[in-house]
Design an enzyme around this catalytic site. Structure first.
Site, mmCIF file in Angstrom:
data_model
loop_
_atom_site.group_PDB
_atom_site.id
_atom_site.type_symbol
_atom_site.label_atom_id
_atom_site.label_comp_id
_atom_site.label_asym_id
_atom_site.label_seq_id
_atom_site.Cartn_x
_atom_site.Cartn_y
_atom_site.Cartn_z
ATOM 1 N N LYS A 1 40.813 23.051 54.123
ATOM 2 C CA LYS A 1 41.641 21.877 52.914
ATOM 3 C C LYS A 1 42.025 20.833 53.834
ATOM 4 O O LYS A 1 41.525 19.957 53.328
ATOM 5 C CB LYS A 1 42.596 22.058 51.833
ATOM 6 C CG LYS A 1 42.410 21.297 50.423
ATOM 7 C CD LYS A 1 41.016 20.427 50.337
ATOM 8 C CE LYS A 1 41.384 19.808 48.892
ATOM 9 N NZ LYS A 1 42.654 18.466 49.243
ATOM 10 N N GLU B 1 37.075 13.754 54.122
ATOM 11 C CA GLU B 1 36.969 12.653 53.119
ATOM 12 C C GLU B 1 37.207 11.061 53.474
ATOM 13 O O GLU B 1 36.283 10.079 52.889
ATOM 14 C CB GLU B 1 37.760 13.445 51.506
ATOM 15 C CG GLU B 1 37.767 12.271 50.677
ATOM 16 C CD GLU B 1 38.557 13.353 50.100
ATOM 17 O OE1 GLU B 1 39.459 12.561 49.538
ATOM 18 O OE2 GLU B 1 38.609 13.938 48.952
#
Length: 304
Positions: free
Chosen positions: A175, A182
């Site tokens: 993550k 991102e």
């Protein structure tokens, strides 16, 4: 099927809703008790608990407690309190953003008390309630198996959108890297569309271009979808302050790249640009302006 969920921020509250609508009995706790009470009143299969002890007392072993609390003091305090309340074999899942090395430490601390620990990186934002959450989980196989029925409800589909990545720590590690990627994707889209908007002599429609890119282009993505949507409403963004926070995971990703010696220049620069947007580059710019004035006599804005 019973689960306790602690922390009802935007993501935690929607996860509780998705779990309850998927058939789970969800006990919820939040530092602001009114939030838990209001959620329980609005959703069936949701029960508000005044404190952690009351939540644990209402659950049968092996219990599954899922944390969605801010990294740092809030999570550490909850882990310490739960460790004194739970019974051997119970499971604590940390589904909030967390540094993967902290998850490794938490697993060792809980194991010393006979408790099981699992880390879960959760992505999906405010859209997760309707679309499901991408779940990146780390832990021992038997622990993950115990939590899998809840994972299947939270995920986009029972067999899609979630993965047992590896041992404890791997979920939050994946993550962390996901969020670093991102950062880079958002920075690239922002810079590219700013270049198009800056070519004023062409009179181009940034909203139309971003919408066109969504269909067949190699840069199509959910981030582009969201960008095209808000640009349809407002292309100038004059009411938006040029301030972009960083949640912490971008920093952890960059630090990991340094530790490994693995180059990650795009993610690193994207993080630096977020710092710059927060005013942390202002003094640097002032210094550079004064250097130019010193060696070249160049004017300085604000100079009288």
């Amino acid at each position: 099927m019973q689960i306790g969920l602690l922390g009802l921020g935007k993501m935690g509250a929607n996860m509780a809703r998705r779990l309850s609508r998927g058939g789970a009995n969800v006990l919820v706790w939040n530092r602001s008790a009114d939030v838990a009470t209001q959620l329980a009143q609005a959703e069936s299969n949701v029960t508000a608990c005044p404190d952690m002890a009351a939540m644990v007392a209402q659950m049968a072993s092996p219990r599954v407690l899922w944390l969605m609390l801010p990294a740092g003091a809030a999570t550490e305090a909850a882990m310490d309190q739960l460790a004194d309340l739970l019974a051997p074999g119970d499971v604590i899942v940390n589904g909030a953003n967390a540094f993967y090395k902290d998850s490794e430490r938490h697993a060792a601390e809980m194991a010393a008390k006979g408790l099981r620990f699992m880390d879960a990186g959760v992505s999906g934002g405010v859209w997760g309630l309707a679309n499901g959450y991408a779940l990146m989980v780390g832990g021992e196989a038997d622990t993950v198996a115990l939590v899998t029925p809840f994972i299947k409800i939270l995920a986009p589909g029972p067999a899609t959108g979630w993965l047992h990545c590896g041992p404890v720590g791997s979920g939050h590690f994946v993550k962390m890297v996901h969020n670093g990627i991102e950062y880079g994707m958002m920075q690239a889209l922002g810079e590219g569309l700013a270049l198009i908007k800056g070519k004023t002599e062409y009179g181009m429609d940034v909203a139309a271009i971003s919408e066109m890119w969504r269909h067949g282009s190699v840069v199509r993505s959910w981030l582009l979808d969201l960008t095209a949507e808000f640009l349809q409403q407002d292309q100038t963004l004059e009411a938006i302050a040029p301030f972009v926070p960083d949640s912490g995971e971008g920093r952890w990703t960059v630090l990991e790249s340094v530790e490994q010696g693995t180059p990650a220049p795009v993610m690193t620069l994207a993080l630096m640009m977020r710092f710059a947007s927060q005013g942390k580059h202002d003094y640097t710019d002032k210094l550079i302006a004064m250097m130019r004035k010193g060696f070249g006599g160049h004017g300085v804005k604000g100079d009288v």
